[in-house]
Design a protein around this motif. Sequence first.
Motif, PDB file in Angstrom:
ATOM      1  N   SER A   5     -87.773 -63.795 -18.489  1.00 50.01           N
ATOM      2  CA  SER A   5     -86.407 -64.281 -18.695  1.00 50.01           C
ATOM      3  C   SER A   5     -86.322 -65.334 -19.800  1.00 50.01           C
ATOM      4  N   GLY A   6     -87.446 -65.751 -20.345  1.00 48.48           N
ATOM      5  CA  GLY A   6     -87.435 -66.730 -21.433  1.00 48.48           C
ATOM      6  C   GLY A   6     -87.091 -66.133 -22.776  1.00 48.48           C
ATOM      7  N   LEU A   7     -86.940 -64.813 -22.826  1.00 44.99           N
ATOM      8  CA  LEU A   7     -86.646 -64.111 -24.079  1.00 44.99           C
ATOM      9  C   LEU A   7     -85.275 -63.475 -24.003  1.00 44.99           C
ATOM     10  N   LEU A   8     -84.481 -63.672 -25.045  1.00 48.59           N
ATOM     11  CA  LEU A   8     -83.187 -63.008 -25.171  1.00 48.59           C
ATOM     12  C   LEU A   8     -83.266 -62.042 -26.339  1.00 48.59           C
ATOM     13  N   LEU A   9     -82.986 -60.773 -26.073  1.00 49.63           N
ATOM     14  CA  LEU A   9     -82.893 -59.765 -27.130  1.00 49.63           C
ATOM     15  C   LEU A   9     -81.435 -59.751 -27.573  1.00 49.63           C
ATOM     16  N   MET A  10     -81.151 -60.261 -28.776  1.00 47.33           N
ATOM     17  CA  MET A  10     -79.786 -60.352 -29.283  1.00 47.33           C
ATOM     18  C   MET A  10     -79.588 -59.339 -30.409  1.00 47.33           C
ATOM     19  N   ASP A  11     -78.802 -58.317 -30.116  1.00 43.06           N
ATOM     20  CA  ASP A  11     -78.495 -57.252 -31.065  1.00 43.06           C
ATOM     21  C   ASP A  11     -77.238 -57.664 -31.831  1.00 43.06           C
ATOM     22  N   VAL A  12     -77.359 -57.837 -33.146  1.00 38.17           N
ATOM     23  CA  VAL A  12     -76.236 -58.342 -33.942  1.00 38.17           C
ATOM     24  C   VAL A  12     -75.489 -57.239 -34.690  1.00 38.17           C
ATOM     25  N   ARG A  13     -75.713 -55.991 -34.289  1.00 42.23           N
ATOM     26  CA  ARG A  13     -74.962 -54.889 -34.883  1.00 42.23           C
ATOM     27  C   ARG A  13     -73.552 -54.866 -34.302  1.00 42.23           C
ATOM     28  N   ILE A  63     -81.980 -58.576 -33.457  1.00 40.84           N
ATOM     29  CA  ILE A  63     -82.140 -57.142 -33.700  1.00 40.84           C
ATOM     30  C   ILE A  63     -80.916 -56.609 -34.423  1.00 40.84           C
ATOM     31  N   CYS A  64     -81.132 -55.741 -35.407  1.00 39.61           N
ATOM     32  CA  CYS A  64     -80.039 -54.984 -36.029  1.00 39.61           C
ATOM     33  C   CYS A  64     -80.594 -53.589 -36.359  1.00 39.61           C
ATOM     34  N   ASN A  65     -80.016 -52.886 -37.321  1.00 41.60           N
ATOM     35  CA  ASN A  65     -80.528 -51.551 -37.659  1.00 41.60           C
ATOM     36  C   ASN A  65     -81.887 -51.623 -38.334  1.00 41.60           C
TER      37      ASN A  65
END
Length: 138
Positions: free
Chosen positions: A47-55, A99-101
């Motif tokens: 839970s210490g990691l956030l995967l943030m998708d900015v697409r 994260i993005c494309n």
Amino acid sequence: MACFFKRFWRVLVLAFGLMSSASCSQATGDFWVSQEKLAELVQSSGSGLLLMDVREAWEFRRGHIPGSMNVPLSRLAGHTAEVVAFLSTRPDLEEILLICNTHNRSRRAKEILAAEGLELRMRVLEMGVTGYERKKGG
């Protein structure tokens, strides 16, 4: 004369792109997360990691990395303070993987969040969802 301006514009754009990419290294030199290290990072960080998708939302709906949260870059730029305030309320959060494309928008999101004073560790997934899909498929 128009040809001169076209060439000048291309040189200016190229120079800006090179300057922008030069700012991508953190002090530790730990900027990228490779596709090979993604699963290991997710498992070890919990839970210490956030995967943030900015697409954009429509891109996210088309396919995304499981467990990622969608915060489009187009909205992040106008609401950075609110996003940083929200992230600061999570005491368990240690790192954000952007994260993005491919990785261009992720790099820009990192710059925006850092400029707003977010002090969490932020890294960029190398080749983004494109690389993830490619690795998953083959």
